[in-house]
Design a protein around this motif. Sequence first.
Motif, PDB file in Angstrom:
ATOM      1  N   THR A 124     -62.268  -1.549  52.999  1.00 37.35           N
ATOM      2  CA  THR A 124     -62.890  -2.434  51.943  1.00 37.35           C
ATOM      3  C   THR A 124     -63.655  -1.627  50.867  1.00 37.35           C
ATOM      4  O   THR A 124     -64.705  -2.313  50.128  1.00 37.35           O
ATOM      5  CB  THR A 124     -63.216  -3.767  52.020  1.00 37.35           C
ATOM      6  N   GLN A 125     -64.022  -0.399  50.977  1.00 39.70           N
ATOM      7  CA  GLN A 125     -64.915   0.230  50.410  1.00 39.70           C
ATOM      8  C   GLN A 125     -64.873  -0.006  48.952  1.00 39.70           C
ATOM      9  O   GLN A 125     -65.938  -0.070  48.240  1.00 39.70           O
ATOM     10  CB  GLN A 125     -65.061   1.819  50.476  1.00 39.70           C
ATOM     11  N   ASP A 126     -63.561   0.487  48.186  1.00 46.94           N
ATOM     12  CA  ASP A 126     -63.604  -0.018  46.731  1.00 46.94           C
ATOM     13  C   ASP A 126     -63.908  -1.360  46.371  1.00 46.94           C
ATOM     14  O   ASP A 126     -64.493  -1.720  45.242  1.00 46.94           O
ATOM     15  CB  ASP A 126     -62.210   0.348  46.418  1.00 46.94           C
ATOM     16  N   LEU A 127     -63.263  -2.348  47.214  1.00 44.24           N
ATOM     17  CA  LEU A 127     -63.691  -3.823  46.877  1.00 44.24           C
ATOM     18  C   LEU A 127     -65.177  -3.991  46.928  1.00 44.24           C
ATOM     19  O   LEU A 127     -65.385  -4.754  45.954  1.00 44.24           O
ATOM     20  CB  LEU A 127     -62.650  -4.623  47.941  1.00 44.24           C
ATOM     21  N   THR A 128     -65.732  -3.466  47.854  1.00 38.08           N
ATOM     22  CA  THR A 128     -67.182  -3.649  48.057  1.00 38.08           C
ATOM     23  C   THR A 128     -67.958  -3.181  46.945  1.00 38.08           C
ATOM     24  O   THR A 128     -68.887  -3.806  46.192  1.00 38.08           O
ATOM     25  CB  THR A 128     -67.718  -3.249  49.163  1.00 38.08           C
ATOM     26  N   LYS A 129     -67.696  -1.908  46.372  1.00 38.27           N
ATOM     27  CA  LYS A 129     -68.005  -1.343  45.323  1.00 38.27           C
ATOM     28  C   LYS A 129     -67.999  -2.199  43.942  1.00 38.27           C
ATOM     29  O   LYS A 129     -69.023  -2.433  43.214  1.00 38.27           O
ATOM     30  CB  LYS A 129     -67.513   0.063  45.023  1.00 38.27           C
ATOM     31  N   VAL A 130     -66.667  -2.793  43.948  1.00 34.63           N
ATOM     32  CA  VAL A 130     -66.719  -3.516  42.628  1.00 34.63           C
ATOM     33  C   VAL A 130     -67.509  -4.856  42.862  1.00 34.63           C
ATOM     34  O   VAL A 130     -67.899  -5.357  41.807  1.00 34.63           O
ATOM     35  CB  VAL A 130     -65.006  -3.941  42.364  1.00 34.63           C
ATOM     36  N   PHE A 131     -67.322  -5.391  43.616  1.00 29.96           N
ATOM     37  CA  PHE A 131     -68.193  -6.747  44.114  1.00 29.96           C
ATOM     38  C   PHE A 131     -69.708  -6.496  43.777  1.00 29.96           C
ATOM     39  O   PHE A 131     -70.280  -7.150  43.115  1.00 29.96           O
ATOM     40  CB  PHE A 131     -67.873  -7.225  45.669  1.00 29.96           C
ATOM     41  N   TYR A 132     -69.974  -5.283  44.239  1.00 28.61           N
ATOM     42  CA  TYR A 132     -71.681  -5.073  43.965  1.00 28.61           C
ATOM     43  C   TYR A 132     -71.599  -4.758  42.500  1.00 28.61           C
ATOM     44  O   TYR A 132     -72.874  -5.173  42.009  1.00 28.61           O
ATOM     45  CB  TYR A 132     -72.030  -4.125  44.921  1.00 28.61           C
ATOM     46  N   GLU A 133     -70.729  -4.006  42.075  1.00 28.30           N
ATOM     47  CA  GLU A 133     -71.182  -3.561  40.516  1.00 28.30           C
ATOM     48  C   GLU A 133     -71.186  -4.935  39.706  1.00 28.30           C
ATOM     49  O   GLU A 133     -72.130  -5.099  38.919  1.00 28.30           O
ATOM     50  CB  GLU A 133     -70.155  -2.784  39.994  1.00 28.30           C
ATOM     51  N   ASN A 134     -70.229  -5.815  39.961  1.00 30.33           N
ATOM     52  CA  ASN A 134     -70.095  -7.258  39.198  1.00 30.33           C
ATOM     53  C   ASN A 134     -71.286  -8.074  39.489  1.00 30.33           C
ATOM     54  O   ASN A 134     -71.868  -8.919  38.612  1.00 30.33           O
ATOM     55  CB  ASN A 134     -69.022  -7.760  39.329  1.00 30.33           C
ATOM     56  N   ILE A 135     -71.645  -8.164  40.703  1.00 29.44           N
ATOM     57  CA  ILE A 135     -72.774  -9.025  41.299  1.00 29.44           C
ATOM     58  C   ILE A 135     -74.191  -8.648  40.431  1.00 29.44           C
ATOM     59  O   ILE A 135     -74.884  -9.678  40.196  1.00 29.44           O
ATOM     60  CB  ILE A 135     -72.978  -9.128  42.754  1.00 29.44           C
ATOM     61  N   ARG A 136     -74.370  -7.578  40.120  1.00 33.15           N
ATOM     62  CA  ARG A 136     -75.501  -7.139  39.817  1.00 33.15           C
ATOM     63  C   ARG A 136     -75.776  -7.811  38.350  1.00 33.15           C
ATOM     64  O   ARG A 136     -77.064  -7.596  37.560  1.00 33.15           O
ATOM     65  CB  ARG A 136     -75.656  -5.568  39.329  1.00 33.15           C
ATOM     66  N   ALA A 137     -74.926  -8.473  37.840  1.00 32.53           N
ATOM     67  CA  ALA A 137     -74.981  -9.035  36.527  1.00 32.53           C
ATOM     68  C   ALA A 137     -75.726 -10.408  36.466  1.00 32.53           C
ATOM     69  O   ALA A 137     -76.307 -10.533  35.792  1.00 32.53           O
ATOM     70  CB  ALA A 137     -73.344  -9.583  35.889  1.00 32.53           C
ATOM     71  N   PHE A 138     -76.119 -10.947  37.974  1.00 30.65           N
ATOM     72  CA  PHE A 138     -76.933 -11.928  38.090  1.00 30.65           C
ATOM     73  C   PHE A 138     -78.448 -11.657  37.985  1.00 30.65           C
ATOM     74  O   PHE A 138     -79.368 -12.360  37.613  1.00 30.65           O
ATOM     75  CB  PHE A 138     -76.938 -12.488  39.448  1.00 30.65           C
ATOM     76  N   GLY A 139     -78.673 -10.005  37.901  1.00 33.23           N
ATOM     77  CA  GLY A 139     -79.924  -9.786  37.689  1.00 33.23           C
ATOM     78  C   GLY A 139     -80.867 -10.254  38.662  1.00 33.23           C
ATOM     79  O   GLY A 139     -80.858 -10.455  39.795  1.00 33.23           O
ATOM     80  N   GLU A 140     -82.022 -10.818  37.914  1.00 30.89           N
ATOM     81  CA  GLU A 140     -83.250 -11.734  38.699  1.00 30.89           C
ATOM     82  C   GLU A 140     -82.968 -12.735  39.419  1.00 30.89           C
ATOM     83  O   GLU A 140     -83.795 -13.286  40.056  1.00 30.89           O
ATOM     84  CB  GLU A 140     -84.384 -11.661  37.876  1.00 30.89           C
ATOM     85  N   LYS A 141     -81.662 -13.338  39.013  1.00 31.47           N
ATOM     86  CA  LYS A 141     -81.266 -14.503  39.723  1.00 31.47           C
ATOM     87  C   LYS A 141     -80.256 -14.432  40.940  1.00 31.47           C
ATOM     88  O   LYS A 141     -80.031 -15.173  41.424  1.00 31.47           O
ATOM     89  CB  LYS A 141     -80.575 -15.237  38.524  1.00 31.47           C
ATOM     90  N   SER A 142     -80.258 -13.145  41.313  1.00 28.38           N
ATOM     91  CA  SER A 142     -79.377 -12.637  42.374  1.00 28.38           C
ATOM     92  C   SER A 142     -80.283 -13.023  43.608  1.00 28.38           C
ATOM     93  O   SER A 142     -81.472 -12.433  44.069  1.00 28.38           O
ATOM     94  CB  SER A 142     -78.872 -11.367  42.314  1.00 28.38           C
ATOM     95  N   GLY A 143     -79.956 -13.753  44.652  1.00 29.86           N
ATOM     96  CA  GLY A 143     -80.795 -14.068  45.982  1.00 29.86           C
ATOM     97  C   GLY A 143     -79.960 -13.221  46.896  1.00 29.86           C
ATOM     98  O   GLY A 143     -79.255 -12.525  46.618  1.00 29.86           O
ATOM     99  N   PRO A 144     -80.073 -13.245  48.234  1.00 29.82           N
ATOM    100  CA  PRO A 144     -79.227 -12.702  49.140  1.00 29.82           C
ATOM    101  C   PRO A 144     -77.858 -12.610  49.093  1.00 29.82           C
ATOM    102  O   PRO A 144     -77.287 -13.893  48.703  1.00 29.82           O
ATOM    103  CB  PRO A 144     -79.935 -13.086  50.364  1.00 29.82           C
ATOM    104  N   LEU A 145     -77.042 -11.679  49.573  1.00 25.42           N
ATOM    105  CA  LEU A 145     -75.945 -11.567  49.618  1.00 25.42           C
ATOM    106  C   LEU A 145     -75.437 -12.244  50.824  1.00 25.42           C
ATOM    107  O   LEU A 145     -76.142 -12.003  52.078  1.00 25.42           O
ATOM    108  CB  LEU A 145     -75.157 -10.295  49.256  1.00 25.42           C
ATOM    109  N   PHE A 146     -74.262 -12.807  51.073  1.00 25.93           N
ATOM    110  CA  PHE A 146     -73.994 -13.986  52.306  1.00 25.93           C
ATOM    111  C   PHE A 146     -72.468 -13.037  52.767  1.00 25.93           C
ATOM    112  O   PHE A 146     -71.510 -13.453  52.334  1.00 25.93           O
ATOM    113  CB  PHE A 146     -74.111 -15.151  51.880  1.00 25.93           C
ATOM    114  N   LEU A 147     -72.675 -12.336  54.003  1.00 30.93           N
ATOM    115  CA  LEU A 147     -71.291 -12.008  54.547  1.00 30.93           C
ATOM    116  C   LEU A 147     -70.782 -12.878  55.709  1.00 30.93           C
ATOM    117  O   LEU A 147     -71.685 -12.659  56.674  1.00 30.93           O
ATOM    118  CB  LEU A 147     -71.626 -10.520  54.841  1.00 30.93           C
ATOM    119  N   GLN A 148     -69.904 -13.486  55.649  1.00 29.21           N
ATOM    120  CA  GLN A 148     -69.764 -14.544  56.757  1.00 29.21           C
ATOM    121  C   GLN A 148     -68.341 -13.854  57.364  1.00 29.21           C
ATOM    122  O   GLN A 148     -67.375 -13.678  56.748  1.00 29.21           O
ATOM    123  CB  GLN A 148     -69.140 -15.747  56.164  1.00 29.21           C
TER     124      GLN A 148
END
Length: 305
Positions: A124-148
């Motif tokens: 899932t390395q490529d999927l994870t990379k895309v997920f992180y790249e997009n999540i950064r759009a939250f900027g200062e409103k990004s809290g912790p990421l939750f891996l269940q």
Amino acid sequence: MEFGKLELHQAAATDFSLPAEPVFNTTTLQQNLHPQPLKVHVGCVGWGTKDWVGEVYPEGTKESKFWEAYARQFNLMELNATFYQIYPAETLTKWKERAAANPDFLFCPKFPKQISHAQTLYGTQDLTKVFYENIRAFGEKSGPLFLQLSDYFGPERFAELEKYLQQLPKDMPVFVELRHERWFSDQQAKEKVFALFRSLNIGAVITDVAGRRDVAHMHLTVPSAFIRFVGSHELPELTYKRADVWIERIKNWQQQGLQSVYLFVHLQQNLLEPKMVDYFIERLNQELGLKVRRPKFIAKPLELF
């Protein structure tokens, strides 16, 4: 949330006391070399239902405006939407803008199930990379990421979990929820996985749910607490008693050096959920000397008979 769910008669008979404080936490909290005021965020899972209109949201609030209304009332959201698909950065930017009215608001995005469940971290390395790249759009409103992790992801997958966590970017905090019973029943596995989390500066989600008391493990692998407070079909008075126990535990952690709390309330009773968020904030403010802004409920006019 179906995980750990019990019916009313079962929940009423459940021992909701929290485990004793692990010695493990002393080392974690003492690593906080620069004590600072405790930061507290409390919120719900999702942004509410139509039942909240007239109680939590103003009369006439359309469903399309629930998001903005939620962000004005609360400062934290467990973002389950990202569990079901990887959203483009443009979409997340729009969500961020809709929460702009509250400077303290944070999203806690859940890792996509394609990563955590369908492929169970493998390849899932490529999927994870895309997920992180997009999540950064939250900027200062990004809290912790939750891996269940799934209920079936057990200690025999430790090497895969270690490899996956090691390659995650280090600039965004991550908390992992373990669900397989052997992570907790096997003492060696438990010690090993929590030591791994601490070495990688990754948090361990603590889930307080009636049907699985083992996942309320109380281990702090970073000087922050990520708590999922989950209710079954229990009586409201029991829910408030459970909350009071948590207030005392968080107070104890604060005195030892805890830096932040991310507390998510997930209840079956729709209108009790926002009221419990308010109760947690009120009691934390009282007991810990904080000034977290509380949600404001809509006063009902008196009815004359």
